[in-house]
Design a protein around this motif. Structure first.
Motif, PDB file in Angstrom:
ATOM      1  N   ASP A 248       0.883  -1.173   0.000  1.00  0.00           N
ATOM      2  CA  ASP A 248       0.000   0.000   0.000  1.00  0.00           C
ATOM      3  C   ASP A 248       0.916   1.217   0.000  1.00  0.00           C
ATOM      4  OD1 ASP A 248      -1.719   2.075   0.460  1.00  0.00           O
ATOM      5  OD2 ASP A 248      -2.715   1.187   2.198  1.00  0.00           O
ATOM      6  N   THR A 249       1.236   1.705  -1.202  1.00  0.00           N
ATOM      7  CA  THR A 249       2.274   2.726  -1.341  1.00  0.00           C
ATOM      8  C   THR A 249       1.808   3.928  -2.157  1.00  0.00           C
ATOM      9  OG1 THR A 249       3.199   1.429  -3.174  1.00  0.00           O
ATOM     10  CG2 THR A 249       4.211   1.140  -1.000  1.00  0.00           C
ATOM     11  N   GLU A 250       0.518   4.210  -2.107  1.00  0.00           N
ATOM     12  CA  GLU A 250      -0.038   5.417  -2.717  1.00  0.00           C
ATOM     13  C   GLU A 250       0.357   5.578  -4.187  1.00  0.00           C
ATOM     14  OE1 GLU A 250      -2.183   7.031  -0.806  1.00  0.00           O
ATOM     15  OE2 GLU A 250      -1.663   5.670   0.822  1.00  0.00           O
ATOM     16  N   GLY A 251       0.236   4.492  -4.944  1.00  0.00           N
ATOM     17  CA  GLY A 251       0.486   4.556  -6.378  1.00  0.00           C
ATOM     18  C   GLY A 251       1.847   4.069  -6.810  1.00  0.00           C
ATOM     19  N   ALA A 252       2.734   3.761  -5.872  1.00  0.00           N
ATOM     20  CA  ALA A 252       4.065   3.247  -6.218  1.00  0.00           C
ATOM     21  C   ALA A 252       4.087   1.719  -6.297  1.00  0.00           C
ATOM     22  CB  ALA A 252       5.103   3.727  -5.200  1.00  0.00           C
ATOM     23  N   GLU A 253       2.924   1.089  -6.270  1.00  0.00           N
ATOM     24  CA  GLU A 253       2.873  -0.381  -6.245  1.00  0.00           C
ATOM     25  C   GLU A 253       3.571  -1.002  -7.462  1.00  0.00           C
ATOM     26  OE1 GLU A 253      -0.258   1.229  -3.642  1.00  0.00           O
ATOM     27  OE2 GLU A 253       0.195   1.584  -5.759  1.00  0.00           O
ATOM     28  N   PHE A 254       3.420  -0.391  -8.619  1.00  0.00           N
ATOM     29  CA  PHE A 254       4.097  -0.906  -9.817  1.00  0.00           C
ATOM     30  C   PHE A 254       5.609  -0.878  -9.629  1.00  0.00           C
ATOM     31  CE2 PHE A 254       6.243  -0.083 -13.867  1.00  0.00           C
ATOM     32  CZ  PHE A 254       5.788  -1.133 -14.652  1.00  0.00           C
ATOM     33  N   LEU A 255       6.147   0.223  -9.109  1.00  0.00           N
ATOM     34  CA  LEU A 255       7.588   0.334  -8.879  1.00  0.00           C
ATOM     35  C   LEU A 255       8.056  -0.707  -7.866  1.00  0.00           C
ATOM     36  CD1 LEU A 255       7.873   4.233  -8.656  1.00  0.00           C
ATOM     37  CD2 LEU A 255       8.237   2.776 -10.656  1.00  0.00           C
ATOM     38  N   VAL A 256       7.247  -0.931  -6.844  1.00  0.00           N
ATOM     39  CA  VAL A 256       7.582  -1.941  -5.842  1.00  0.00           C
ATOM     40  C   VAL A 256       7.734  -3.311  -6.493  1.00  0.00           C
ATOM     41  CG1 VAL A 256       6.741  -3.189  -3.809  1.00  0.00           C
ATOM     42  CG2 VAL A 256       6.527  -0.686  -3.923  1.00  0.00           C
ATOM     43  N   MET A 257       6.774  -3.679  -7.334  1.00  0.00           N
ATOM     44  CA  MET A 257       6.803  -4.996  -7.961  1.00  0.00           C
ATOM     45  C   MET A 257       7.927  -5.122  -9.000  1.00  0.00           C
ATOM     46  SD  MET A 257       4.782  -6.768  -6.328  1.00  0.00           S
ATOM     47  CE  MET A 257       3.765  -6.275  -4.947  1.00  0.00           C
ATOM     48  N   GLN A 258       8.284  -4.002  -9.609  1.00  0.00           N
ATOM     49  CA  GLN A 258       9.436  -4.016 -10.509  1.00  0.00           C
ATOM     50  C   GLN A 258      10.705  -4.411  -9.769  1.00  0.00           C
ATOM     51  OE1 GLN A 258       9.928  -2.632 -14.154  1.00  0.00           O
ATOM     52  NE2 GLN A 258       8.061  -3.835 -13.980  1.00  0.00           N
ATOM     53  N   GLY A 259      10.773  -4.053  -8.501  1.00  0.00           N
ATOM     54  CA  GLY A 259      11.940  -4.382  -7.697  1.00  0.00           C
ATOM     55  C   GLY A 259      11.819  -5.669  -6.924  1.00  0.00           C
ATOM     56  N   ALA A 260      10.797  -6.485  -7.241  1.00  0.00           N
ATOM     57  CA  ALA A 260      10.584  -7.745  -6.506  1.00  0.00           C
ATOM     58  C   ALA A 260      10.500  -8.935  -7.454  1.00  0.00           C
ATOM     59  CB  ALA A 260       9.309  -7.642  -5.674  1.00  0.00           C
ATOM     60  N   LYS A 261      11.141  -8.845  -8.618  1.00  0.00           N
ATOM     61  CA  LYS A 261      11.052  -9.906  -9.621  1.00  0.00           C
ATOM     62  C   LYS A 261      11.549 -11.245  -9.086  1.00  0.00           C
ATOM     63  CE  LYS A 261       9.675  -7.352 -13.202  1.00  0.00           C
ATOM     64  NZ  LYS A 261       8.366  -7.516 -13.845  1.00  0.00           N
ATOM     65  N   ARG A 262      12.673 -11.197  -8.387  1.00  0.00           N
ATOM     66  CA  ARG A 262      13.231 -12.462  -7.874  1.00  0.00           C
ATOM     67  C   ARG A 262      12.298 -13.101  -6.860  1.00  0.00           C
ATOM     68  NH1 ARG A 262      15.449 -13.561  -3.293  1.00  0.00           N
ATOM     69  NH2 ARG A 262      15.936 -11.393  -2.776  1.00  0.00           N
ATOM     70  N   VAL A 263      11.799 -12.293  -5.919  1.00  0.00           N
ATOM     71  CA  VAL A 263      10.911 -12.820  -4.886  1.00  0.00           C
ATOM     72  C   VAL A 263       9.647 -13.416  -5.511  1.00  0.00           C
ATOM     73  CG1 VAL A 263       9.384 -12.148  -2.989  1.00  0.00           C
ATOM     74  CG2 VAL A 263      11.754 -11.388  -3.008  1.00  0.00           C
ATOM     75  N   LEU A 264       9.076 -12.721  -6.494  1.00  0.00           N
ATOM     76  CA  LEU A 264       7.871 -13.230  -7.139  1.00  0.00           C
ATOM     77  C   LEU A 264       8.163 -14.507  -7.922  1.00  0.00           C
ATOM     78  CD1 LEU A 264       6.186  -9.963  -8.532  1.00  0.00           C
ATOM     79  CD2 LEU A 264       5.774 -11.115  -6.356  1.00  0.00           C
ATOM     80  N   THR A 265       9.274 -14.528  -8.628  1.00  0.00           N
ATOM     81  CA  THR A 265       9.619 -15.688  -9.459  1.00  0.00           C
ATOM     82  C   THR A 265       9.890 -16.926  -8.623  1.00  0.00           C
ATOM     83  OG1 THR A 265      10.554 -14.255 -11.172  1.00  0.00           O
ATOM     84  CG2 THR A 265      11.247 -16.558 -11.177  1.00  0.00           C
ATOM     85  N   SER A 284       3.609   5.967 -10.365  1.00  0.00           N
ATOM     86  CA  SER A 284       4.396   5.022 -11.159  1.00  0.00           C
ATOM     87  C   SER A 284       4.401   5.358 -12.640  1.00  0.00           C
ATOM     88  CB  SER A 284       3.855   3.597 -10.971  1.00  0.00           C
ATOM     89  OG  SER A 284       3.977   3.161  -9.637  1.00  0.00           O
ATOM     90  N   GLN A 285       3.488   6.243 -13.042  1.00  0.00           N
ATOM     91  CA  GLN A 285       3.354   6.669 -14.438  1.00  0.00           C
ATOM     92  C   GLN A 285       3.063   5.488 -15.363  1.00  0.00           C
ATOM     93  OE1 GLN A 285       6.866   9.038 -15.265  1.00  0.00           O
ATOM     94  NE2 GLN A 285       6.066  10.759 -14.093  1.00  0.00           N
ATOM     95  N   VAL A 286       2.178   4.611 -14.894  1.00  0.00           N
ATOM     96  CA  VAL A 286       1.720   3.486 -15.699  1.00  0.00           C
ATOM     97  C   VAL A 286       0.208   3.379 -15.560  1.00  0.00           C
ATOM     98  CG1 VAL A 286       3.878   2.194 -15.466  1.00  0.00           C
ATOM     99  CG2 VAL A 286       1.996   1.776 -13.858  1.00  0.00           C
ATOM    100  N   SER A 287      -0.404   2.697 -16.505  1.00  0.00           N
ATOM    101  CA  SER A 287      -1.842   2.459 -16.458  1.00  0.00           C
ATOM    102  C   SER A 287      -2.169   1.314 -15.505  1.00  0.00           C
ATOM    103  CB  SER A 287      -2.354   2.115 -17.853  1.00  0.00           C
ATOM    104  OG  SER A 287      -1.812   0.874 -18.276  1.00  0.00           O
ATOM    105  N   ALA A 288      -3.437   1.214 -15.167  1.00  0.00           N
ATOM    106  CA  ALA A 288      -3.894   0.093 -14.346  1.00  0.00           C
ATOM    107  C   ALA A 288      -3.620  -1.230 -15.056  1.00  0.00           C
ATOM    108  CB  ALA A 288      -5.381   0.240 -14.046  1.00  0.00           C
ATOM    109  N   GLU A 289      -3.815  -1.245 -16.379  1.00  0.00           N
ATOM    110  CA  GLU A 289      -3.579  -2.463 -17.159  1.00  0.00           C
ATOM    111  C   GLU A 289      -2.124  -2.901 -17.062  1.00  0.00           C
ATOM    112  OE1 GLU A 289      -7.179  -0.504 -18.989  1.00  0.00           O
ATOM    113  OE2 GLU A 289      -5.221   0.150 -18.213  1.00  0.00           O
ATOM    114  N   ALA A 290      -1.206  -1.924 -17.142  1.00  0.00           N
ATOM    115  CA  ALA A 290       0.222  -2.252 -17.081  1.00  0.00           C
ATOM    116  C   ALA A 290       0.587  -2.842 -15.723  1.00  0.00           C
ATOM    117  CB  ALA A 290       1.059  -1.014 -17.367  1.00  0.00           C
ATOM    118  N   TYR A 291      -0.024  -2.320 -14.658  1.00  0.00           N
ATOM    119  CA  TYR A 291       0.256  -2.875 -13.330  1.00  0.00           C
ATOM    120  C   TYR A 291      -0.221  -4.320 -13.229  1.00  0.00           C
ATOM    121  CZ  TYR A 291       0.120  -3.496  -8.246  1.00  0.00           C
ATOM    122  OH  TYR A 291       0.291  -3.974  -6.965  1.00  0.00           O
ATOM    123  N   LEU A 292      -1.424  -4.579 -13.672  1.00  0.00           N
ATOM    124  CA  LEU A 292      -1.950  -5.937 -13.592  1.00  0.00           C
ATOM    125  C   LEU A 292      -1.177  -6.893 -14.509  1.00  0.00           C
ATOM    126  CD1 LEU A 292      -5.770  -5.116 -13.471  1.00  0.00           C
ATOM    127  CD2 LEU A 292      -4.235  -5.634 -11.552  1.00  0.00           C
TER     128      LEU A 292
END
Length: 342
Positions: A248-265, A284-292
């Motif tokens: 819950d990072t006020e719109g930075a969720e996409f950036l957070v997940m970009q930095g968690a590739k190893r953990v997710l994989t 994050s300057q991305v659309s909702a679709e890009a985040y999902l």
């Protein structure tokens, strides 16, 4: 009719087109209503009868940015000290089998926790449902530590909780609660989780806050708090399995997940995420679709949305998630991304 009664009628008479404020033409110069709003919101009072004429004459028609800065720079606003933490407003709130240090004058989180002894009941309930002793939880955007401490109480001393929180005032609350409950399983990480190691700007509103790129004007940089950012993958040890991520990072969720590739994989943790298309675009300057799409890159992840305390399955259909947000009529909803069936 007095002067102020006449002024009130003029300022607050609502023409039909202002019933939809997003459709009103935005004016960059200040109106009388804007100046009165500065008194109410920035100075916290109504203008005096004698001073109103002078303020109106000096401010109406000026650029809004100049008018707002004038009031924000005033001694009267500074002595309000709205962002300061007063120790008399800190309470130790009992919650189940642990307690939490809570700033009760915080309108975002503290007030709700103090009043209800619970916060975001739907997420709380899912934490209790999913977590077991020995699990590892990442609380990204931990705020004052409500979900950090809830997780610690569930995973026990055999488990691990990483609390990522960049706002120093929240970090103080986190530390006090960790010590009070003797939660040695909590690691407080006082940085912003993001897509890279860098400096970024942090602005807070109450206990909530958001990050922005370290750029812009000199005044923008000097008026914000610089915080360090790093990735989840760089902080969480490679040998540490991860079971649940709350982000819950006020719109930075996409950036957070970009930095968690190893953990997710490697671990496919269940993810409970705030979902706000507008905030994602702003931060994050991305659309909702890009985040999902970040999650659809993994063939076994599926989406769920909350319906009160229940989870509604959306499969791998991102449009169903977006439609649910649109139908909700609110700025954000919470979603779950998981490989499990619920």
């Amino acid at each position: 009719m007095s002067f102020f009664q006449q002024l009130k009628e003029r300022l607050f008479a609502t023409p039909p087109e202002t019933h939809e404020p997003w459709n009103v033409n935005y004016k960059i110069s200040a109106s009388e209503a804007d100046v009165l709003a500065c008194f109410r919101l920035i100075l916290g009072r109504n203008p005096g009868e004698q001073e109103w004429a002078g303020h109106k004459s000096a401010m109406v028609g000026k650029p809004l940015s100049d008018v707002v800065l004038s009031y924000l720079s005033s001694t009267e606003f500074k002595v309000r000290d709205l962002g300061a933490i007063d120790s008399s407003n800190i309470q130790i709130v009992p919650i189940a089998d642990y307690s939490l240090y809570v700033p009760i004058n915080d309108p975002q989180v503290g007030m709700a926790v103090y009043r209800d002894r619970c916060y975001e009941t739907h997420v709380h309930t899912l934490f209790e449902r999913l977590l077991k002793r020995g699990d590892c939880v990442l609380d990204i955007g931990a705020n004052i530590g409500y979900f950090t401490c809830l997780a610690a109480s569930k995973v026990g001393s055999e488990g691990k909780v990483f609390a990522f929180e960049p706002y120093s005032e929240n970090v103080k609350m986190l530390f006090l609660s960790k010590k009070f409950n003797d939660f040695k399983q909590i690691d407080i990480v006082p940085i912003a989780a993001s897509a890279s190691r860098d400096l970024c700007l942090f602005d807070n509103s109450g206990s909530n806050g958001f990050i922005r790129e370290m750029s812009g004007s000199v005044n923008r940089i000097l008026g914000s708090t610089p915080v360090f950012s790093s990735t989840i993958d760089a902080i969480v040890p490679p040998e540490q399995a991860v079971d649940l991520i709350k982000v819950d990072t006020e719109g930075a969720e996409f950036l957070v997940m970009q930095g968690a590739k190893r953990v997710l994989t490697e671990h496919r943790p269940t993810i409970i995420s705030e979902f706000s298309p507008e905030a994602l675009q702003a931060t994050s300057q991305v659309s909702a679709e890009a985040y999902l799409d970040e999650f659809l890159a993994f063939e076994d992840y599926r989406f769920y949305v909350f319906d009160h305390l229940s989870l509604v399955p959306c499969g791998r259909d991102k449009q169903r998630v977006i439609q649910h947000w649109q139908d909700s009529g609110v700025e954000h909803i919470d979603i779950v991304i998981s490989t499990e069936d619920y």
